[in-house]
Design an enzyme around this catalytic site. Structure first.
Site: not given
Length: 559
Positions: A35, A259, A269
Protein backbone atom coordinates in the site's frame (compact mmCIF):
# COMPACT_ATOMS: atom_id res chain seq x y z
CA UNK A 1 28.72 -10.75 -4.95
CA UNK A 2 27.73 -14.40 -5.17
CA UNK A 3 24.32 -15.07 -3.69
CA UNK A 4 23.91 -17.96 -1.28
CA UNK A 5 22.14 -21.03 -2.71
CA UNK A 6 18.39 -20.89 -2.18
CA UNK A 7 17.15 -23.21 0.53
CA UNK A 8 13.90 -25.10 0.25
CA UNK A 9 10.91 -24.04 2.33
CA UNK A 10 7.24 -24.87 2.65
CA UNK A 11 6.22 -22.22 0.09
CA UNK A 12 8.51 -23.73 -2.53
CA UNK A 13 7.24 -27.19 -1.61
CA UNK A 14 3.67 -26.10 -2.31
CA UNK A 15 4.70 -24.63 -5.67
CA UNK A 16 6.56 -27.84 -6.53
CA UNK A 17 3.41 -29.84 -5.77
CA UNK A 18 1.34 -27.55 -8.00
CA UNK A 19 3.84 -27.91 -10.83
CA UNK A 20 3.78 -31.68 -10.49
CA UNK A 21 -0.03 -31.77 -10.53
CA UNK A 22 -0.29 -29.19 -13.32
CA UNK A 23 -2.69 -27.03 -11.31
CA UNK A 24 -1.45 -23.81 -12.88
CA UNK A 25 -0.02 -25.43 -16.01
CA UNK A 26 3.49 -25.10 -14.58
CA UNK A 27 3.11 -21.31 -14.39
CA UNK A 28 4.48 -19.34 -11.45
CA UNK A 29 3.28 -15.75 -11.24
CA UNK A 30 3.65 -13.87 -7.95
CA UNK A 31 3.17 -10.25 -6.94
CA UNK A 32 4.41 -7.79 -4.32
CA UNK A 33 1.39 -5.61 -3.35
CA UNK A 34 2.39 -2.74 -1.01
CA UNK A 35 0.00 0.00 0.00
CA UNK A 36 1.57 3.37 -0.95
CA UNK A 37 0.96 4.95 2.45
CA UNK A 38 4.57 5.03 3.66
CA UNK A 39 8.09 3.89 2.91
CA UNK A 40 9.07 0.22 2.83
CA UNK A 41 10.89 -1.21 5.85
CA UNK A 42 13.11 -4.23 6.51
CA UNK A 43 10.04 -6.43 7.00
CA UNK A 44 8.92 -5.70 3.45
CA UNK A 45 12.36 -6.77 2.21
CA UNK A 46 11.61 -10.33 3.30
CA UNK A 47 8.41 -10.34 1.23
CA UNK A 48 10.13 -8.69 -1.75
CA UNK A 49 12.95 -11.23 -1.75
CA UNK A 50 10.49 -14.11 -1.39
CA UNK A 51 8.07 -13.05 -4.13
CA UNK A 52 10.64 -11.87 -6.65
CA UNK A 53 13.08 -14.66 -5.75
CA UNK A 54 10.50 -17.38 -6.33
CA UNK A 55 9.55 -15.87 -9.67
CA UNK A 56 13.20 -15.83 -10.73
CA UNK A 57 13.94 -19.36 -9.57
CA UNK A 58 10.90 -20.84 -11.32
CA UNK A 59 11.39 -18.80 -14.49
CA UNK A 60 8.14 -17.05 -13.71
CA UNK A 61 6.87 -13.49 -13.33
CA UNK A 62 6.36 -11.08 -10.45
CA UNK A 63 4.16 -7.99 -10.59
CA UNK A 64 4.55 -4.85 -8.54
CA UNK A 65 0.98 -3.92 -7.65
CA UNK A 66 0.10 -0.95 -5.51
CA UNK A 67 -2.86 -1.52 -3.21
CA UNK A 68 -4.08 2.06 -3.61
CA UNK A 69 -7.61 1.71 -2.21
CA UNK A 70 -7.41 4.37 0.52
CA UNK A 71 -6.94 7.87 -0.95
CA UNK A 72 -6.77 9.43 2.52
CA UNK A 73 -3.30 7.99 3.22
CA UNK A 74 -1.70 7.39 -0.18
CA UNK A 75 0.30 9.59 -2.52
CA UNK A 76 2.82 9.52 -5.37
CA UNK A 77 5.79 10.17 -3.07
CA UNK A 78 5.28 6.74 -1.55
CA UNK A 79 4.77 5.13 -4.96
CA UNK A 80 8.09 6.50 -6.22
CA UNK A 81 9.90 5.55 -3.00
CA UNK A 82 8.62 1.96 -3.18
CA UNK A 83 9.78 1.57 -6.78
CA UNK A 84 13.22 2.92 -5.87
CA UNK A 85 13.51 0.50 -2.95
CA UNK A 86 12.53 -2.58 -4.98
CA UNK A 87 15.07 -1.68 -7.66
CA UNK A 88 17.72 -0.96 -5.03
CA UNK A 89 17.25 -4.49 -3.71
CA UNK A 90 18.06 -5.73 -7.20
CA UNK A 91 14.66 -6.71 -8.58
CA UNK A 92 12.63 -5.65 -11.59
CA UNK A 93 8.91 -6.31 -11.92
CA UNK A 94 7.07 -7.86 -14.85
CA UNK A 95 4.23 -5.31 -14.70
CA UNK A 96 3.64 -2.13 -12.71
CA UNK A 97 -0.02 -2.29 -11.73
CA UNK A 98 -2.46 -0.63 -9.35
CA UNK A 99 -5.60 -1.84 -7.61
CA UNK A 100 -7.15 1.36 -8.97
CA UNK A 101 -6.66 -0.10 -12.47
CA UNK A 102 -9.47 -2.50 -11.56
CA UNK A 103 -11.98 -0.15 -9.94
CA UNK A 104 -14.44 -0.51 -12.83
CA UNK A 105 -14.19 -4.31 -12.84
CA UNK A 106 -14.45 -4.51 -9.06
CA UNK A 107 -17.60 -2.40 -9.18
CA UNK A 108 -19.13 -4.63 -11.86
CA UNK A 109 -18.31 -7.74 -9.85
CA UNK A 110 -19.87 -6.18 -6.75
CA UNK A 111 -23.05 -5.57 -8.76
CA UNK A 112 -22.88 -9.22 -9.85
CA UNK A 113 -22.82 -10.40 -6.23
CA UNK A 114 -25.75 -8.10 -5.40
CA UNK A 115 -27.72 -9.64 -8.27
CA UNK A 116 -26.88 -13.10 -6.91
CA UNK A 117 -28.30 -12.06 -3.55
CA UNK A 118 -24.85 -12.32 -1.97
CA UNK A 119 -24.17 -8.66 -1.15
CA UNK A 120 -26.27 -5.87 0.36
CA UNK A 121 -26.11 -2.20 1.34
CA UNK A 122 -26.02 -1.70 5.10
CA UNK A 123 -26.91 1.47 7.03
CA UNK A 124 -25.43 0.42 10.38
CA UNK A 125 -22.80 2.73 11.84
CA UNK A 126 -19.29 1.41 12.44
CA UNK A 127 -20.03 1.08 16.17
CA UNK A 128 -23.31 -0.76 15.55
CA UNK A 129 -21.61 -3.02 13.01
CA UNK A 130 -19.04 -4.12 15.60
CA UNK A 131 -21.82 -4.86 18.08
CA UNK A 132 -23.76 -6.93 15.55
CA UNK A 133 -20.63 -8.83 14.46
CA UNK A 134 -20.20 -10.55 17.83
CA UNK A 135 -16.89 -11.87 19.16
CA UNK A 136 -14.66 -14.93 19.07
CA UNK A 137 -16.90 -16.62 21.66
CA UNK A 138 -20.26 -15.11 20.65
CA UNK A 139 -22.02 -15.40 17.31
CA UNK A 140 -23.02 -12.30 15.44
CA UNK A 141 -26.52 -11.33 14.42
CA UNK A 142 -27.93 -10.20 11.12
CA UNK A 143 -28.16 -6.52 10.30
CA UNK A 144 -31.76 -5.25 10.09
CA UNK A 145 -30.88 -4.12 6.53
CA UNK A 146 -29.63 -7.54 5.40
CA UNK A 147 -32.93 -8.56 3.80
CA UNK A 148 -33.27 -5.63 1.43
CA UNK A 149 -34.39 -6.65 -2.03
CA UNK A 150 -31.91 -6.99 -4.86
CA UNK A 151 -33.51 -4.01 -6.59
CA UNK A 152 -33.19 -1.81 -3.50
CA UNK A 153 -29.53 -2.81 -3.01
CA UNK A 154 -28.73 -2.08 -6.66
CA UNK A 155 -30.37 1.32 -6.39
CA UNK A 156 -28.60 2.23 -3.14
CA UNK A 157 -25.23 1.03 -4.38
CA UNK A 158 -25.57 3.13 -7.54
CA UNK A 159 -26.49 6.15 -5.43
CA UNK A 160 -23.45 5.48 -3.23
CA UNK A 161 -21.33 5.52 -6.38
CA UNK A 162 -22.66 8.86 -7.68
CA UNK A 163 -22.02 10.57 -4.34
CA UNK A 164 -25.50 10.95 -2.96
CA UNK A 165 -24.54 9.94 0.60
CA UNK A 166 -22.05 11.28 3.13
CA UNK A 167 -18.92 9.48 4.27
CA UNK A 168 -19.76 6.56 6.54
CA UNK A 169 -23.49 6.70 5.84
CA UNK A 170 -23.62 3.32 4.13
CA UNK A 171 -21.38 0.39 3.16
CA UNK A 172 -21.69 -2.58 0.85
CA UNK A 173 -21.29 -5.92 2.64
CA UNK A 174 -20.91 -9.50 1.48
CA UNK A 175 -23.74 -11.72 2.69
CA UNK A 176 -21.71 -14.34 4.55
CA UNK A 177 -22.58 -16.22 7.73
CA UNK A 178 -23.00 -14.20 10.93
CA UNK A 179 -22.64 -17.38 13.00
CA UNK A 180 -19.35 -18.39 11.43
CA UNK A 181 -16.45 -19.12 13.75
CA UNK A 182 -14.32 -16.97 11.46
CA UNK A 183 -15.27 -13.34 12.08
CA UNK A 184 -13.99 -12.36 8.62
CA UNK A 185 -16.90 -14.33 7.10
CA UNK A 186 -19.48 -12.38 9.11
CA UNK A 187 -20.68 -10.08 6.35
CA UNK A 188 -17.38 -8.49 5.42
CA UNK A 189 -17.40 -4.88 4.19
CA UNK A 190 -16.66 -4.58 0.47
CA UNK A 191 -17.10 -0.84 -0.16
CA UNK A 192 -17.13 2.29 1.97
CA UNK A 193 -17.93 5.91 1.06
CA UNK A 194 -14.94 8.27 0.97
CA UNK A 195 -15.30 11.65 -0.69
CA UNK A 196 -11.57 12.04 -1.29
CA UNK A 197 -9.38 12.71 -4.31
CA UNK A 198 -7.38 9.68 -5.42
CA UNK A 199 -3.79 10.16 -6.59
CA UNK A 200 -4.54 8.36 -9.87
CA UNK A 201 -8.31 8.40 -10.47
CA UNK A 202 -8.93 11.92 -9.17
CA UNK A 203 -12.56 12.47 -8.19
CA UNK A 204 -14.05 9.77 -10.41
CA UNK A 205 -14.91 7.62 -7.40
CA UNK A 206 -16.32 8.37 -3.96
CA UNK A 207 -16.66 4.70 -3.01
CA UNK A 208 -13.53 2.64 -2.52
CA UNK A 209 -13.06 -1.12 -2.15
CA UNK A 210 -11.68 -2.59 1.06
CA UNK A 211 -8.48 -4.62 1.06
CA UNK A 212 -10.34 -7.93 1.40
CA UNK A 213 -12.50 -7.18 -1.62
CA UNK A 214 -9.79 -5.71 -3.84
CA UNK A 215 -6.93 -8.05 -3.03
CA UNK A 216 -8.10 -11.45 -4.18
CA UNK A 217 -9.92 -10.09 -7.20
CA UNK A 218 -6.80 -8.15 -8.28
CA UNK A 219 -4.82 -11.38 -7.99
CA UNK A 220 -7.40 -13.10 -10.15
CA UNK A 221 -7.44 -10.39 -12.84
CA UNK A 222 -3.64 -10.52 -13.12
CA UNK A 223 -3.53 -14.30 -13.39
CA UNK A 224 -1.49 -14.64 -10.21
CA UNK A 225 -0.83 -18.27 -9.31
CA UNK A 226 0.52 -17.92 -5.78
CA UNK A 227 -0.63 -15.06 -3.56
CA UNK A 228 2.02 -15.05 -0.83
CA UNK A 229 0.97 -13.07 2.26
CA UNK A 230 2.10 -12.65 5.85
CA UNK A 231 0.55 -14.77 8.58
CA UNK A 232 -2.01 -12.21 9.79
CA UNK A 233 -3.98 -12.87 6.58
CA UNK A 234 -4.39 -16.58 7.27
CA UNK A 235 -7.83 -16.00 8.80
CA UNK A 236 -8.75 -13.95 5.72
CA UNK A 237 -8.06 -16.84 3.33
CA UNK A 238 -11.62 -18.33 3.63
CA UNK A 239 -13.02 -14.93 2.60
CA UNK A 240 -10.46 -14.69 -0.23
CA UNK A 241 -11.70 -18.07 -1.44
CA UNK A 242 -15.40 -17.23 -0.89
CA UNK A 243 -15.27 -14.21 -3.17
CA UNK A 244 -13.46 -16.00 -5.98
CA UNK A 245 -15.66 -19.10 -5.74
CA UNK A 246 -18.83 -17.03 -5.98
CA UNK A 247 -17.49 -14.98 -8.88
CA UNK A 248 -16.25 -18.17 -10.60
CA UNK A 249 -13.06 -16.41 -11.71
CA UNK A 250 -9.43 -17.57 -11.88
CA UNK A 251 -8.53 -18.74 -8.39
CA UNK A 252 -4.93 -18.26 -7.14
CA UNK A 253 -3.59 -20.09 -4.09
CA UNK A 254 -3.06 -17.86 -1.06
CA UNK A 255 -0.08 -18.95 1.06
CA UNK A 256 0.84 -17.34 4.38
CA UNK A 257 4.30 -17.06 5.94
CA UNK A 258 5.60 -15.53 9.17
CA UNK A 259 6.38 -11.84 9.00
CA UNK A 260 9.76 -10.53 10.09
CA UNK A 261 10.00 -9.23 13.65
CA UNK A 262 13.30 -7.75 14.84
CA UNK A 263 14.25 -6.82 18.38
CA UNK A 264 14.50 -3.08 19.08
CA UNK A 265 12.88 -2.34 15.73
CA UNK A 266 9.59 -0.66 14.82
CA UNK A 267 7.87 -2.85 12.22
CA UNK A 268 4.62 -0.91 11.89
CA UNK A 269 4.24 1.54 9.00
CA UNK A 270 1.74 3.50 11.09
CA UNK A 271 4.29 3.94 13.86
CA UNK A 272 7.06 4.81 11.44
CA UNK A 273 4.86 7.49 9.92
CA UNK A 274 4.20 8.81 13.44
CA UNK A 275 7.96 9.04 14.07
CA UNK A 276 8.35 11.12 10.91
CA UNK A 277 5.29 13.33 11.36
CA UNK A 278 6.04 14.13 15.01
CA UNK A 279 9.69 14.95 14.30
CA UNK A 280 11.16 12.13 16.38
CA UNK A 281 13.44 11.37 13.40
CA UNK A 282 14.73 13.46 10.51
CA UNK A 283 12.65 11.80 7.81
CA UNK A 284 11.89 8.42 6.30
CA UNK A 285 15.55 8.02 5.30
CA UNK A 286 16.96 8.81 8.73
CA UNK A 287 19.76 6.21 9.17
CA UNK A 288 18.21 5.11 12.46
CA UNK A 289 14.98 4.13 10.70
CA UNK A 290 14.39 0.49 9.69
CA UNK A 291 13.14 1.68 6.30
CA UNK A 292 15.01 0.49 3.23
CA UNK A 293 15.80 4.12 2.43
CA UNK A 294 17.18 4.48 5.96
CA UNK A 295 19.40 1.42 5.55
CA UNK A 296 20.51 2.69 2.15
CA UNK A 297 21.47 6.10 3.57
CA UNK A 298 23.22 4.42 6.48
CA UNK A 299 25.39 2.58 3.97
CA UNK A 300 24.04 -0.97 4.13
CA UNK A 301 24.38 -2.75 0.81
CA UNK A 302 21.37 -4.47 -0.82
CA UNK A 303 23.43 -7.66 -1.03
CA UNK A 304 23.43 -7.81 2.78
CA UNK A 305 19.65 -7.37 2.99
CA UNK A 306 19.11 -10.15 0.46
CA UNK A 307 21.53 -12.43 2.27
CA UNK A 308 19.78 -11.74 5.57
CA UNK A 309 16.36 -12.49 4.09
CA UNK A 310 17.63 -15.80 2.75
CA UNK A 311 19.40 -16.73 5.96
CA UNK A 312 16.41 -16.22 8.27
CA UNK A 313 14.34 -18.43 5.97
CA UNK A 314 10.59 -18.73 5.56
CA UNK A 315 8.56 -20.13 8.45
CA UNK A 316 4.93 -20.84 9.30
CA UNK A 317 5.11 -19.54 12.88
CA UNK A 318 5.87 -16.01 14.06
CA UNK A 319 9.09 -15.42 15.95
CA UNK A 320 11.44 -12.58 16.72
CA UNK A 321 14.93 -12.35 15.23
CA UNK A 322 17.73 -10.76 17.24
CA UNK A 323 18.86 -7.62 15.42
CA UNK A 324 22.43 -8.72 16.10
CA UNK A 325 21.97 -11.35 13.41
CA UNK A 326 21.23 -8.63 10.85
CA UNK A 327 24.26 -6.68 12.05
CA UNK A 328 26.40 -9.80 11.72
CA UNK A 329 25.32 -10.30 8.10
CA UNK A 330 26.04 -6.62 7.32
CA UNK A 331 29.56 -6.96 8.75
CA UNK A 332 30.11 -10.18 6.87
CA UNK A 333 29.11 -8.47 3.63
CA UNK A 334 31.40 -5.48 4.17
CA UNK A 335 34.45 -7.13 5.67
CA UNK A 336 36.14 -8.39 2.51
CA UNK A 337 35.37 -5.46 0.23
CA UNK A 338 35.68 -2.28 2.28
CA UNK A 339 39.04 -0.43 2.49
CA UNK A 340 40.47 0.34 5.92
CA UNK A 341 41.43 3.71 7.30
CA UNK A 342 42.17 5.36 10.63
CA UNK A 343 39.82 7.84 12.25
CA UNK A 344 40.00 9.37 15.71
CA UNK A 345 36.52 10.04 17.05
CA UNK A 346 37.32 11.81 20.32
CA UNK A 347 40.82 13.18 19.77
CA UNK A 348 43.43 14.10 22.33
CA UNK A 349 46.75 15.49 21.16
CA UNK A 350 50.02 13.61 21.56
CA UNK A 351 53.28 15.53 21.15
CA UNK A 352 56.32 13.36 20.32
CA UNK A 353 58.99 15.54 21.84
CA UNK A 354 62.05 13.90 20.25
CA UNK A 355 60.48 13.87 16.77
CA UNK A 356 61.80 16.83 14.70
CA UNK A 357 59.22 19.58 14.20
CA UNK A 358 59.69 19.82 10.44
CA UNK A 359 59.96 16.08 9.81
CA UNK A 360 57.25 14.05 8.04
CA UNK A 361 57.65 10.28 7.94
CA UNK A 362 55.70 8.52 5.22
CA UNK A 363 54.38 4.94 5.43
CA UNK A 364 52.36 2.76 3.06
CA UNK A 365 49.65 0.61 4.58
CA UNK A 366 47.37 -1.94 2.91
CA UNK A 367 43.89 -0.62 2.16
CA UNK A 368 42.19 -4.01 2.17
CA UNK A 369 42.14 -6.71 4.77
CA UNK A 370 41.05 -10.01 3.22
CA UNK A 371 41.07 -9.47 -0.52
CA UNK A 372 44.57 -10.63 -1.47
CA UNK A 373 44.04 -9.68 -5.11
CA UNK A 374 43.75 -6.01 -4.15
CA UNK A 375 47.24 -4.69 -3.48
CA UNK A 376 46.19 -1.06 -3.27
CA UNK A 377 47.96 0.84 -0.52
CA UNK A 378 47.42 4.21 1.09
CA UNK A 379 49.93 6.67 2.50
CA UNK A 380 49.89 7.78 6.14
CA UNK A 381 52.09 10.50 7.56
CA UNK A 382 53.76 10.58 10.95
CA UNK A 383 54.46 14.06 12.34
CA UNK A 384 55.57 15.48 15.67
CA UNK A 385 51.96 15.98 16.76
CA UNK A 386 49.33 13.28 16.33
CA UNK A 387 45.82 12.58 17.61
CA UNK A 388 44.82 9.43 19.43
CA UNK A 389 41.50 8.32 20.90
CA UNK A 390 40.60 9.70 24.28
CA UNK A 391 39.90 6.16 25.50
CA UNK A 392 43.41 5.06 24.45
CA UNK A 393 45.07 7.05 27.26
CA UNK A 394 44.61 6.59 30.99
CA UNK A 395 46.61 8.46 33.60
CA UNK A 396 45.54 5.95 36.26
CA UNK A 397 44.81 2.79 34.25
CA UNK A 398 42.60 -0.05 35.49
CA UNK A 399 43.95 -3.61 35.59
CA UNK A 400 44.72 -5.22 32.21
CA UNK A 401 44.73 -1.86 30.43
CA UNK A 402 47.39 -2.13 27.71
CA UNK A 403 47.03 1.19 25.92
CA UNK A 404 48.99 4.38 26.53
CA UNK A 405 49.74 5.28 30.15
CA UNK A 406 52.63 7.21 31.76
CA UNK A 407 55.82 5.18 31.46
CA UNK A 408 54.32 2.47 29.22
CA UNK A 409 55.34 1.86 25.63
CA UNK A 410 52.67 1.29 22.97
CA UNK A 411 52.65 0.98 19.22
CA UNK A 412 51.21 3.64 16.94
CA UNK A 413 49.70 1.34 14.34
CA UNK A 414 52.10 0.91 11.41
CA UNK A 415 54.30 3.82 12.52
CA UNK A 416 56.47 3.57 15.65
CA UNK A 417 56.67 2.86 19.37
CA UNK A 418 55.96 5.71 21.82
CA UNK A 419 56.18 6.11 25.59
CA UNK A 420 54.15 8.70 27.53
CA UNK A 421 56.27 10.97 29.72
CA UNK A 422 54.04 13.86 30.79
CA UNK A 423 50.39 14.96 30.87
CA UNK A 424 49.47 18.62 30.35
CA UNK A 425 46.13 19.74 31.83
CA UNK A 426 44.16 22.96 31.98
CA UNK A 427 43.04 24.67 35.20
CA UNK A 428 39.96 22.42 35.37
CA UNK A 429 42.02 19.26 35.17
CA UNK A 430 41.12 18.44 31.58
CA UNK A 431 43.88 16.83 29.51
CA UNK A 432 45.23 19.22 26.89
CA UNK A 433 47.97 17.03 25.50
CA UNK A 434 50.11 14.01 26.29
CA UNK A 435 53.83 14.29 25.77
CA UNK A 436 55.77 11.28 24.62
CA UNK A 437 59.05 10.08 23.21
CA UNK A 438 59.47 7.63 20.35
CA UNK A 439 62.08 5.04 19.48
CA UNK A 440 63.59 6.09 16.11
CA UNK A 441 64.60 2.49 15.49
CA UNK A 442 60.95 1.42 15.58
CA UNK A 443 59.77 3.30 12.49
CA UNK A 444 57.40 1.03 10.62
CA UNK A 445 55.85 -0.13 13.87
CA UNK A 446 58.18 -3.00 14.78
CA UNK A 447 60.27 -3.27 17.96
CA UNK A 448 63.90 -3.24 16.78
CA UNK A 449 65.17 -5.71 19.39
CA UNK A 450 62.11 -7.95 19.38
CA UNK A 451 60.77 -6.62 22.67
CA UNK A 452 57.09 -7.28 23.26
CA UNK A 453 54.67 -4.38 23.17
CA UNK A 454 51.12 -5.36 24.16
CA UNK A 455 49.26 -2.23 23.14
CA UNK A 456 48.60 -1.06 19.57
CA UNK A 457 46.50 2.06 19.00
CA UNK A 458 45.41 3.96 15.91
CA UNK A 459 46.22 7.62 15.28
CA UNK A 460 46.24 10.40 12.70
CA UNK A 461 48.71 13.20 12.03
CA UNK A 462 47.56 16.48 13.58
CA UNK A 463 48.76 18.57 10.64
CA UNK A 464 47.67 16.17 7.89
CA UNK A 465 44.32 15.05 9.35
CA UNK A 466 41.01 15.87 7.70
CA UNK A 467 38.13 17.20 9.80
CA UNK A 468 34.96 15.13 9.51
CA UNK A 469 31.55 14.86 11.09
CA UNK A 470 30.85 11.34 12.32
CA UNK A 471 27.41 10.10 13.28
CA UNK A 472 27.20 7.16 15.65
CA UNK A 473 23.87 5.32 15.88
CA UNK A 474 22.29 3.11 18.51
CA UNK A 475 18.89 1.42 18.69
CA UNK A 476 16.11 3.93 18.04
CA UNK A 477 13.75 1.98 20.30
CA UNK A 478 14.83 0.72 23.72
CA UNK A 479 12.27 -2.06 24.34
CA UNK A 480 12.38 -5.35 22.47
CA UNK A 481 8.59 -5.46 21.99
CA UNK A 482 8.66 -2.41 19.73
CA UNK A 483 7.45 -4.41 16.73
CA UNK A 484 4.03 -4.83 18.35
CA UNK A 485 1.04 -3.41 16.51
CA UNK A 486 -0.76 -2.71 19.81
CA UNK A 487 -2.46 0.66 19.26
CA UNK A 488 -2.56 1.33 23.00
CA UNK A 489 1.20 1.37 23.51
CA UNK A 490 2.90 4.73 23.85
CA UNK A 491 5.93 3.59 21.93
CA UNK A 492 7.26 7.16 21.53
CA UNK A 493 8.17 7.02 25.22
CA UNK A 494 10.51 4.15 24.34
CA UNK A 495 12.66 6.17 21.97
CA UNK A 496 16.31 5.98 22.92
CA UNK A 497 17.51 9.56 23.68
CA UNK A 498 21.06 8.42 22.83
CA UNK A 499 20.18 6.84 19.49
CA UNK A 500 22.35 9.38 17.63
CA UNK A 501 25.64 10.95 18.62
CA UNK A 502 27.45 13.49 16.44
CA UNK A 503 31.21 13.76 16.80
CA UNK A 504 33.79 16.09 15.29
CA UNK A 505 36.45 13.60 14.32
CA UNK A 506 39.87 13.58 12.67
CA UNK A 507 40.40 11.17 9.79
CA UNK A 508 43.59 10.33 7.94
CA UNK A 509 44.58 12.40 4.92
CA UNK A 510 43.96 9.58 2.42
CA UNK A 511 40.22 10.20 2.88
CA UNK A 512 40.41 13.80 1.68
CA UNK A 513 39.49 12.70 -1.82
CA UNK A 514 36.69 10.35 -0.76
CA UNK A 515 33.25 10.80 -2.30
CA UNK A 516 29.68 10.51 -1.04
CA UNK A 517 28.71 6.84 -1.17
CA UNK A 518 32.20 5.54 -0.30
CA UNK A 519 32.53 3.04 2.54
CA UNK A 520 35.43 2.49 4.92
CA UNK A 521 36.29 0.37 7.89
CA UNK A 522 37.61 2.68 10.58
CA UNK A 523 40.12 0.41 12.28
CA UNK A 524 39.27 -0.71 15.81
CA UNK A 525 35.84 0.93 15.49
CA UNK A 526 33.42 -0.04 12.74
CA UNK A 527 32.18 0.44 9.19
CA UNK A 528 31.26 3.88 7.88
CA UNK A 529 29.56 5.41 4.86
CA UNK A 530 29.93 8.93 3.50
CA UNK A 531 26.43 10.41 3.68
CA UNK A 532 25.32 11.24 0.12
CA UNK A 533 22.80 13.81 1.35
CA UNK A 534 24.78 15.98 3.77
CA UNK A 535 28.39 15.60 2.62
CA UNK A 536 30.23 18.05 0.41
CA UNK A 537 33.80 18.44 -0.84
CA UNK A 538 34.78 20.52 2.16
CA UNK A 539 32.58 18.78 4.74
CA UNK A 540 32.73 14.99 5.02
CA UNK A 541 29.90 13.36 6.95
CA UNK A 542 30.30 9.71 7.91
CA UNK A 543 27.36 7.55 8.97
CA UNK A 544 28.18 4.52 11.07
CA UNK A 545 26.91 1.44 9.25
CA UNK A 546 27.68 -1.04 12.01
CA UNK A 547 30.31 -1.42 14.72
CA UNK A 548 33.05 -4.05 14.71
CA UNK A 549 31.87 -5.93 17.77
CA UNK A 550 30.02 -9.08 16.73
CA UNK A 551 28.37 -10.71 19.73
CA UNK A 552 25.95 -12.75 17.61
CA UNK A 553 28.71 -14.13 15.37
CA UNK A 554 30.74 -15.24 18.40
CA UNK A 555 27.70 -16.95 19.88
CA UNK A 556 27.16 -18.95 16.68
CA UNK A 557 30.77 -20.15 16.65
CA UNK A 558 30.35 -21.56 20.16
CA UNK A 559 27.35 -23.67 19.15
Amino acid sequence: MTEEPKSSNFVRNIIDEHNESGRFENRVHTRFPPEPNGYLHIGHAKSICLNFGIAQDYDGKCNLRFDDTNPLKENLEYVDAIKEDVRWLGFEWENELYASDYFDTLYEWAVQLIKQGKAYVDDLSAVEMREYRGSLIESGKNSPFRDRTIEENLDLFERMKIGEFEDGARVLRAKGDMSSGNINLRDSVMYRILHATHHRTGDKWCIYPTYDWAHGQSDSIEGITHSICTLEFEDHRPLYNWYLDNLEEHHPQQIEFARLNLTNTVMSKRKLRQLVEEGAVEGWDDPRMPTLSGYRRRGVRPEAIRKFADRIGVAKANSTIDIQMLQHVIREDLDAIVPRAMAVMRPIKVVIENFPEDKVEEFEIDYYRHDKEKEEKRKVYLTREVYIEEKDFEEDPPPKYFRLTPGREVRLMGACLITATEVIKDNDGNIQEVRCTYDPESLGGQAPDGRKVKGTIHWVSASKAVDAEVRIFDHLIIDDDSYSEDEGKDFLSKINPKSKEVLQAKVESALAGASPGDRFQFMRDGYYFIDPKDSSEDHLVFNQIVGLRDTWGKQQKKK
